[in-house]
Design a protein around this motif. Structure first.
Motif, mmCIF file in Angstrom:
data_model
loop_
_atom_site.group_PDB
_atom_site.id
_atom_site.type_symbol
_atom_site.label_atom_id
_atom_site.label_comp_id
_atom_site.label_asym_id
_atom_site.label_seq_id
_atom_site.Cartn_x
_atom_site.Cartn_y
_atom_site.Cartn_z
ATOM 1 N N TYR A 158 0.815 -1.214 0.000
ATOM 2 C CA TYR A 158 0.000 0.000 0.000
ATOM 3 C C TYR A 158 0.856 1.275 0.000
ATOM 4 C CZ TYR A 158 -3.258 3.646 1.230
ATOM 5 O OH TYR A 158 -3.977 4.813 1.229
ATOM 6 N N SER A 162 0.366 4.193 -2.691
ATOM 7 C CA SER A 162 0.111 5.567 -2.254
ATOM 8 C C SER A 162 1.102 6.546 -2.900
ATOM 9 C CB SER A 162 0.196 5.651 -0.729
ATOM 10 O OG SER A 162 -0.035 6.963 -0.275
ATOM 11 N N ILE A 172 -7.130 6.972 -4.608
ATOM 12 C CA ILE A 172 -7.211 5.550 -4.272
ATOM 13 C C ILE A 172 -8.617 5.267 -3.753
ATOM 14 C CG2 ILE A 172 -6.336 3.709 -2.798
ATOM 15 C CD1 ILE A 172 -3.694 5.203 -2.675
ATOM 16 N N TRP A 174 -11.528 2.254 -2.483
ATOM 17 C CA TRP A 174 -11.727 0.911 -1.939
ATOM 18 C C TRP A 174 -13.139 0.480 -2.324
ATOM 19 C CZ3 TRP A 174 -7.295 -0.677 0.510
ATOM 20 C CH2 TRP A 174 -6.397 0.333 0.890
ATOM 21 N N ASP A 176 -16.400 -2.458 -3.377
ATOM 22 C CA ASP A 176 -17.044 -3.724 -3.043
ATOM 23 C C ASP A 176 -18.408 -3.773 -3.720
ATOM 24 O OD1 ASP A 176 -17.395 -6.199 -1.991
ATOM 25 O OD2 ASP A 176 -17.805 -5.537 0.055
ATOM 26 N N ALA A 213 -17.588 2.389 -4.242
ATOM 27 C CA ALA A 213 -16.185 2.573 -3.849
ATOM 28 C C ALA A 213 -16.067 3.875 -3.076
ATOM 29 C CB ALA A 213 -15.288 2.598 -5.080
ATOM 30 N N ASN A 215 -13.048 6.610 -1.199
ATOM 31 C CA ASN A 215 -11.620 6.906 -1.051
ATOM 32 C C ASN A 215 -11.304 7.300 0.383
ATOM 33 O OD1 ASN A 215 -12.381 9.571 -0.703
ATOM 34 N ND2 ASN A 215 -11.583 10.290 -2.666
ATOM 35 N N ASN A 216 -10.038 7.584 0.632
ATOM 36 C CA ASN A 216 -9.609 7.870 1.999
ATOM 37 C C ASN A 216 -10.169 9.174 2.548
ATOM 38 O OD1 ASN A 216 -8.139 5.540 1.855
ATOM 39 N ND2 ASN A 216 -6.163 6.527 1.509
#
Length: 238
Positions: A158, A162, A172, A174, A176, A213, A215-216
């Motif tokens: 990661y 990054s 970025i 994430w 599902d 999705a 992101n951070n």
């Protein structure tokens, strides 16, 4: 006056009668007069007065009858503590038992295995109530979670991703896939015992799939679709 049977009085009533007897004795009333006023026989009056003289008004308080907490229990306090710890921290499989969760049968088997004590299912139920344990639906956790791979990803892979995202000024995400249903299968709510709550539901079941999705920084992207996920639909979402 009608006779008073002290054996039929509850603790509060008995304490009140005893204090009344003492108060009348202090006022110099003789036993027969107190018996006439209270209905308590003179022998009981004598015992009450004698108890008061040896102690105080507090000595007249009735003793709570029945077993003390813990009397007659099959497991000792030390054994109870150990069984509770095992139920919280361990699984039946770790004790070579054929159960996945701690059922009453499993707990009974544990007591037999550890201490040679036979606990009936009813007895196990009583212990669970005393300990504040309830039968609950388990939460799910990935069984084959590889902690080594997770650690490698977080420490090596990661950070590299990054750095690349920063150089390319990329984000970025994430992602599902999940499904949304208009009928919840596991709803629960409190209601009087024997009177289950009623909830209105749609007669027709509807379901839609969603790819999402985040992101951070909390930015969310999502797409709804009716059919199953496939390569083309994933590309479309990207």
């Amino acid at each position: 006056m009608e006779k008073t049977d002290l054996r039929k009085l509850n603790n509060d009533e008995l304490y009140t009668v005893r204090k009344q007897v003492v108060r009348l004795k202090k006022m110099r009333f003789i036993g027969s007069a107190i018996e006439e006023m209270t209905g308590v026989n003179r022998y009981a009056i004598s015992r009450i007065w004698s108890t008061y003289q040896k102690g105080s008004i507090e000595a007249l308080k009735p003793q709570i009858s029945g077993r003390k907490q813990g009397d007659g229990m099959l497991l000792s306090p030390v054994q109870e503590k150990e069984v509770k710890r095992i139920i919280i921290d361990r699984t039946p499989e770790q004790y070579k038992m054929r159960f996945m969760l701690w059922t009453r049968q499993a707990i009974s088997g544990l007591a037999k295995q550890l201490y040679g004590i036979d606990l009936s299912l009813r007895c196990v139920t009583n212990y669970m109530k005393r300990w504040g344990f309830t039968c609950q639906r388990p939460t799910k956790k990935a069984y084959f979670l590889d902690n080594v791979k997770v650690s490698r990803f977080m420490k090596e892979q990661y950070p590299a991703i990054s750095r690349r995202a920063k150089l390319e000024k990329a984000e970025i995400f994430w992602g599902d896939e999940t499904g949304i249903d208009n009928q919840e299968h596991y709803q629960r709510g409190f209601a009087p015992k024997g009177q289950p709550p009623v909830i209105g539901i749609e007669s027709k079941r509807e379901r839609v799939n969603m790819m999402s999705a985040i992101n951070n920084y909390g930015t969310i992207r999502f797409m709804m679709f009716d059919d199953n996920m496939n390569q083309q639909r994933l590309i479309e979402f990207m």
